[in-house]
Motif scaffolding. Structure first.
Motif, PDB file in Angstrom:
ATOM      1  N   GLN A 147       0.829  -1.332   0.035  1.00  0.00           N
ATOM      2  CA  GLN A 147       0.091   0.022  -0.026  1.00  0.00           C
ATOM      3  C   GLN A 147       0.876   1.235   0.091  1.00  0.00           C
ATOM      4  OE1 GLN A 147      -3.035   0.198  -0.364  1.00  0.00           O
ATOM      5  NE2 GLN A 147      -4.314  -1.358   0.529  1.00  0.00           N
ATOM      6  N   ALA A 150       2.457   1.935  -3.475  1.00  0.00           N
ATOM      7  CA  ALA A 150       1.458   2.193  -4.401  1.00  0.00           C
ATOM      8  C   ALA A 150       1.150   3.675  -4.305  1.00  0.00           C
ATOM      9  CB  ALA A 150       0.054   1.432  -4.085  1.00  0.00           C
ATOM     10  N   ARG A 154       2.087   6.705  -6.889  1.00  0.00           N
ATOM     11  CA  ARG A 154       0.781   7.534  -7.307  1.00  0.00           C
ATOM     12  C   ARG A 154       1.241   9.067  -7.097  1.00  0.00           C
ATOM     13  NH1 ARG A 154      -4.340   5.534  -8.202  1.00  0.00           N
ATOM     14  NH2 ARG A 154      -5.327   7.623  -7.488  1.00  0.00           N
ATOM     15  N   TRP A 168       0.202   5.084   5.580  1.00  0.00           N
ATOM     16  CA  TRP A 168       0.922   3.914   5.296  1.00  0.00           C
ATOM     17  C   TRP A 168       2.217   3.977   5.668  1.00  0.00           C
ATOM     18  CZ3 TRP A 168      -2.519   0.383   4.511  1.00  0.00           C
ATOM     19  CH2 TRP A 168      -3.731   1.034   3.791  1.00  0.00           C
TER      20      TRP A 168
ATOM     21  N   LEU B 110      -9.141   4.263   2.952  1.00  0.00           N
ATOM     22  CA  LEU B 110      -7.993   4.253   1.941  1.00  0.00           C
ATOM     23  C   LEU B 110      -7.335   3.148   1.656  1.00  0.00           C
ATOM     24  CD1 LEU B 110      -6.482   7.188   4.499  1.00  0.00           C
ATOM     25  CD2 LEU B 110      -7.583   7.464   2.273  1.00  0.00           C
ATOM     26  N   SER B 111      -6.876   3.177   0.353  1.00  0.00           N
ATOM     27  CA  SER B 111      -6.287   2.030  -0.300  1.00  0.00           C
ATOM     28  C   SER B 111      -5.520   2.233  -1.508  1.00  0.00           C
ATOM     29  CB  SER B 111      -7.234   0.858  -0.484  1.00  0.00           C
ATOM     30  OG  SER B 111      -6.470  -0.332  -0.934  1.00  0.00           O
ATOM     31  N   PRO B 112      -4.369   2.894  -1.541  1.00  0.00           N
ATOM     32  CA  PRO B 112      -3.495   3.359  -2.523  1.00  0.00           C
ATOM     33  C   PRO B 112      -3.681   2.344  -3.678  1.00  0.00           C
ATOM     34  CG  PRO B 112      -2.418   4.059  -0.685  1.00  0.00           C
ATOM     35  CD  PRO B 112      -3.606   3.065  -0.416  1.00  0.00           C
ATOM     36  N   LEU B 113      -3.541   0.902  -3.227  1.00  0.00           N
ATOM     37  CA  LEU B 113      -3.590  -0.080  -4.272  1.00  0.00           C
ATOM     38  C   LEU B 113      -4.774   0.085  -5.330  1.00  0.00           C
ATOM     39  CD1 LEU B 113      -1.970  -3.175  -2.070  1.00  0.00           C
ATOM     40  CD2 LEU B 113      -0.887  -2.120  -4.409  1.00  0.00           C
ATOM     41  N   GLY B 115      -6.354   2.861  -5.626  1.00  0.00           N
ATOM     42  CA  GLY B 115      -6.427   4.220  -6.136  1.00  0.00           C
ATOM     43  C   GLY B 115      -7.330   4.884  -5.180  1.00  0.00           C
ATOM     44  N   GLU B 117      -7.468   7.422  -2.241  1.00  0.00           N
ATOM     45  CA  GLU B 117      -6.788   8.565  -1.658  1.00  0.00           C
ATOM     46  C   GLU B 117      -7.764   9.258  -0.752  1.00  0.00           C
ATOM     47  OE1 GLU B 117      -3.574   8.091  -1.907  1.00  0.00           O
ATOM     48  OE2 GLU B 117      -3.410   7.487  -4.128  1.00  0.00           O
ATOM     49  N   PRO B 118      -7.215  10.031   0.159  1.00  0.00           N
ATOM     50  CA  PRO B 118      -7.917  10.829   1.009  1.00  0.00           C
ATOM     51  C   PRO B 118      -9.050  11.716   0.409  1.00  0.00           C
ATOM     52  CG  PRO B 118      -5.773  11.034   1.782  1.00  0.00           C
ATOM     53  CD  PRO B 118      -5.826  10.292   0.322  1.00  0.00           C
ATOM     54  N   GLU B 119      -8.611  12.310  -0.670  1.00  0.00           N
ATOM     55  CA  GLU B 119      -9.570  13.287  -1.431  1.00  0.00           C
ATOM     56  C   GLU B 119     -10.822  12.231  -1.930  1.00  0.00           C
ATOM     57  OE1 GLU B 119      -6.407  13.032  -2.282  1.00  0.00           O
ATOM     58  OE2 GLU B 119      -6.097  13.061  -4.514  1.00  0.00           O
ATOM     59  N   HIS B 120     -10.667  11.196  -2.234  1.00  0.00           N
ATOM     60  CA  HIS B 120     -11.787  10.418  -2.656  1.00  0.00           C
ATOM     61  C   HIS B 120     -13.016  10.066  -1.585  1.00  0.00           C
ATOM     62  CE1 HIS B 120      -8.459   9.190  -5.534  1.00  0.00           C
ATOM     63  NE2 HIS B 120      -9.428   9.913  -6.275  1.00  0.00           N
ATOM     64  N   MET B 146      -6.819  -3.828   7.604  1.00  0.00           N
ATOM     65  CA  MET B 146      -5.622  -2.742   7.341  1.00  0.00           C
ATOM     66  C   MET B 146      -5.938  -1.403   6.909  1.00  0.00           C
ATOM     67  SD  MET B 146      -2.227  -3.374   5.755  1.00  0.00           S
ATOM     68  CE  MET B 146      -1.821  -4.766   6.704  1.00  0.00           C
ATOM     69  N   THR B 147      -6.836  -1.390   5.960  1.00  0.00           N
ATOM     70  CA  THR B 147      -7.248  -0.274   4.939  1.00  0.00           C
ATOM     71  C   THR B 147      -8.164   0.584   6.141  1.00  0.00           C
ATOM     72  OG1 THR B 147      -9.271  -1.472   4.216  1.00  0.00           O
ATOM     73  CG2 THR B 147      -7.016  -1.045   2.761  1.00  0.00           C
ATOM     74  N   ALA B 150      -5.842   2.252   8.999  1.00  0.00           N
ATOM     75  CA  ALA B 150      -5.106   3.175   8.177  1.00  0.00           C
ATOM     76  C   ALA B 150      -5.656   4.503   8.310  1.00  0.00           C
ATOM     77  CB  ALA B 150      -4.684   2.881   6.996  1.00  0.00           C
ATOM     78  N   PHE B 154      -5.258   8.019   9.894  1.00  0.00           N
ATOM     79  CA  PHE B 154      -5.289   9.368   9.256  1.00  0.00           C
ATOM     80  C   PHE B 154      -6.133  10.329   9.800  1.00  0.00           C
ATOM     81  CE2 PHE B 154      -6.220  11.983   5.498  1.00  0.00           C
ATOM     82  CZ  PHE B 154      -5.034  12.236   5.125  1.00  0.00           C
ATOM     83  N   ARG B 158      -5.747  14.068  11.979  1.00  0.00           N
ATOM     84  CA  ARG B 158      -6.143  15.395  11.640  1.00  0.00           C
ATOM     85  C   ARG B 158      -7.218  15.931  12.790  1.00  0.00           C
ATOM     86  NH1 ARG B 158      -3.522  13.320   8.316  1.00  0.00           N
ATOM     87  NH2 ARG B 158      -2.806  14.648   6.798  1.00  0.00           N
TER      88      ARG B 158
END
Lengths: 343, 197
Positions: A147, A150, A154, A168, B110-113, B115, B117-120, B146-147, B150, B154, B158
C-alpha cells in the motif's frame, strides 16, 4: 493405485536405489501434512499420469490431544481441498500452523548459500511454526508495504498528494516493528539450541543473527523524497538479512558446501527442539538425500541429534548408509519402483 | 457475440462489483427469459433509486431528502459523530439501538493499491463538520482491517487536539467459543482486556 503405510514413532529409514521413488514417498507425506509439495509449486505434477486426482490421507497423534485425521486432495484442475478432522481448511497455510513439519532437501542449501530473501522467507516460516499467534505478521507487513509503495508511485505520477502516504508510513512503521520483534523472538529462541546442534555436527559457535531493520515513522519521513523518486520503500525489515555464522565466519561467504549443509541441518534440529519445547509438540522431520553427503561421524551425530519424541523419515540409498553407531531405525521401508515394503 | 444490444447489456452488468463475464452472461440471459414486466421492474427500481436517492448533505448516508432521517432527528445527539466506511455500516450500528449520536459515511477506506486517496473519501467534510458543529466526540468505526485502521489513523491525526477521538473496541464475538477464535482476534482481545468491576 494406493499405498498404505504405518509409521512408528522415532526413526523410519526409506531405503532404495536412485530413481525408485524415495523422495516421492517423502513428498507425499509432506503434501499430506502440509498441503504443499517439497519439490514444486505446481502440485498437479504429483498426480499419476492419466488419473483425475491425487489424495493423501494421514492420521496421527499430536502431543496433547486426540488423534487427528488430515486429508489433502489435489485435482487435475489444480484445485486443492484440505480437510482436518473432517473440517475444510481455507488454505494449506493453516495446516502448516497446525501440524509442525520440518523438511530438508538438497535445495534447502539455499537458506545459507542464497540471497537474503531466502533467509527472510525461512525465518518467517519458522516464525509461523514457533509462534503461531504471530504467523500472519509477515503477510500483514507485506500488504502494508504494498500500500505504501502504491501511494509513493501515485504521488510520483501526480495522482495523489504527499499526505496520502502518511497513514501507510505509520502502518508500515508499526507492523515493521512488530515483525522485527517476532523475528528477534524466533532468533533468540533458536540461539542456544542452534549452538548445541551446531556443536554436535562439528560447527563451533553456530549462530543465526537477525539485525532489527524496522524504520520509525521519523526515519521513513526523512527518506520520503527518495522513496517517492524510486517508487519503493527503501528501508525496513523487508530488506533485512539473517547472518548465519560459525565462529564469527559468515557461512554464506566463507563456508564450504559441507559446512553450509551442516548449518541447514543444525537449524532444522534446533527448530525441532524449540517447537518441541514451546509447543509441547515434537515436529515431524523429513530428511531427504542427506546421509550420503555426510561422513560416518556426522551421520551418527545427525541421527542422535533428532530430539526425543520426534518422528523422522530419512532416505538412504542402502542400508549401509544408516549410521551403525546411532540407534537403529524403528522401521525400514524398502522402496522399489512403484512399491514400498515395510520390513 | 449475440447481438449488439445483448452485448451492451452484458458489458453493463460486468461493470457491477463482483460480477465477471460469466455471471454477467447468466444474468443477461435470465433477464431476457423472464416476463417483460419483471425485467422492467428492475429497470424502474434502478431508475427510481438513482433519481430519488442521493447522499445526505450532512453525513453522506443514503437518503431521499436533502438531509437523512438521522441527521434531521432533533432527539439525536449531534455532538457525537460516528465515522463509518459504508451506508450499510450505519444500518448495522442502528440495529444495536445503543447509539444515539449521528453518523458520517466516508464512502470507503484508504487504499492506494485500489486508487483510493484521502480526497476520494468524505474526510474534508468531516473536518469541516467537527469545526462547525462543535462536535464533542468522534467515534471511528471503520472496519478493523488494515485499510480501515489506516483510515482511522489518518483521521485521528487530523482531529488531534480538536475534539475527543475514540475507536471501536475489537475483540471476541459474543456467544462464541475461545477455541474457535483466530489468533489475531484473540491477541487483540487480550491486549484490550479490562478490569472486572
Amino acid at each position: 493405485m494406493a499405498l498404505e503405510l504405518e509409521l512408528p514413532p522415532g526413526l523410519t529409514a526409506i531405503v532404495g536405489a536412485n530413481g525408485v521413488g524415495k523422495t516421492n514417498l517423502l513428498d507425499a507425506v509432506h503434501v499430506g501434512t502440509q498441503g504443499s509439495s517439497l519439490r514444486t509449486r505446481r502440485e498437479v505434477r504429483g498426480i499419476r499420469f492419466g488419473a483425475k486426482a491425487a489424495r493423501v490421507e494421514s492420521e496421527g497423534v499430536r502431543a496433547a490431544g486426540p488423534r487427528f485425521r488430515c486429508e489433502v486432495t489435489i485435482e487435475s484442475s489444480g484445485a486443492k481441498r484440505t480437510l482436518l478432522d473432517g473440517v475444510p481448511l481455507e488454505g494449506a497455510e493453516r495446516l502448516r500452523r497446525e501440524l509442525p513439519v520440518l523438511a530438508f532437501t538438497p535445495d534447502r542449501l539455499a537458506v545459507v548459500k542464497g540471497g537474503p530473501l531466502v533467509r527472510r522467507t525461512y525465518l518467517d516460516r519458522s516464525l509461523a511454526r514457533i509462534l503461531p499467534s504471530r504467523a500472519l505478521t509477515p503477510g500483514e507487513y507485506a500488504r502494508a508495504l504494498a500500500q505504501r509503495n502504491a501511494a509513493l508511485r501515485r504521488v510520483r505520477l501526480g495522482l495523489a498528494g504527499r499526505e496520502s502516504v502518511e497513514p501507510w508510513t505509520a502502518t508500515v512503521a508499526a507492523l515493521g516493528a512488530k515483525l522485527d520483534e517476532a523475528r528477534i523472538a524466533v532468533a533468540s529462541a533458536l540461539e542456544e539450541p542452534l549452538a548445541r546442534s551446531g556443536e554436535r555436527l562439528g560447527l563451533a559457535r553456530l549462530a543465526a543473527r537477525y539485525e532489527p531493520a524496522a524504520a520509525t515513522i521519523a526515519e521513513l519521513d526523512r527518506r520520503l523524497a527518495a522513496d517517492i523518486e524510486r517508487g519503493v520503500t527503501g528501508a525496513g525489515p523487508h530488506l533485512a538479512d539473517v547472518a548465519i555464522c560459525a565462529e564469527g565466519r559468515e557461512l554464506r561467504l566463507y563456508g564450504s558446501q559441507g559446512e553450509q549443509r551442516l548449518a541447514v541441518l543444525a537449524l532444522l534440529l534446533a527448530e525441532a527442539e524449540v517447537i518441541r519445547g514451546l509447543r509441547g509438540e515434537p515436529p515431524l522431520l523429513l530428511l531427504d538425500d542427506v546421509l550420503s553427503e555426510l561422513d560416518a561421524r556426522r551421520r551418527a551425530a545427525l541421527i542422535a541429534g533428532i530430539p526425543d519424541g520426534c518422528q523422522a523419515l530419512v532416505t538412504a540409498t542402502t542400508r549401509a548408509a544408516l549410521p551403525s553407531e546411532a540407534p537403529p531405525p524403528a522401521l525400514v521401508v524398502d522402496v522399489e519402483p512403484g512399491r514400498a515394503v515395510p520390513r | 457475440m449475440f447481438s449488439p444490444v445483448v452485448d451492451e447489456l452484458i458489458s453493463q452488468l460486468t461493470r457491477l462489483p463482483g460480477v465477471g463475464t460469466r455471471t454477467a452472461q447468466r444474468l443477461a440471459f435470465h433477464l431476457l427469459r423472464v416476463p417483460k414486466e419483471d425485467a422492467l421492474a428492475l429497470a424502474d427500481a434502478i431508475r427510481a433509486a438513482k433519481e430519488r436517492v442521493g447522499f445526505c448533505r450532512e453525513c453522506g448516508n443514503l437518503t431521499e431528502e436533502e438531509v437523512c432521517r438521522v441527521c434531521a432527528d432533533p432527539r439525536r445527539d449531534h455532538t457525537v459523530v460516528c465515522v463509518v466506511e459504508q451506508p450499510a455500516d450505519v444500518l448495522s450500528l442502528e440495529r444495536t439501538h445503543e447509539y444515539r449520536g449521528v453518523y458520517h459515511v466516508l464512502g470507503g477506506a484508504l487504499s492506494p493499491l485500489d486508487g483510493v486517496e484521502p480526497e476520494h473519501l468524505r474526510i474534508a467534510a468531516l473536518l469541516r463538520r467537527v469545526e462547525r458543529d462543535g462536535v464533542a466526540e468522534v467515534v471511528l468505526a471503520t472496519n478493523p482491517t488494515m485499510t480501515g485502521e489506516a483510515t482511522a489513523g489518518f483521521i485521528a491525526e487530523r482531529l488531534r487536539g480538536r475534539t475527543r477521538v475514540t475507536r471501536l473496541a475489537s475483540g471476541l464475538p459474543v456467544g462464541s467459543d475461545l477455541e474457535y477464535a483466530d489468533e489475531v482476534t484473540l491477541g487483540r482481545a487480550l491486549s484490550g482486556r479490562r478490569e472486572m468491576a
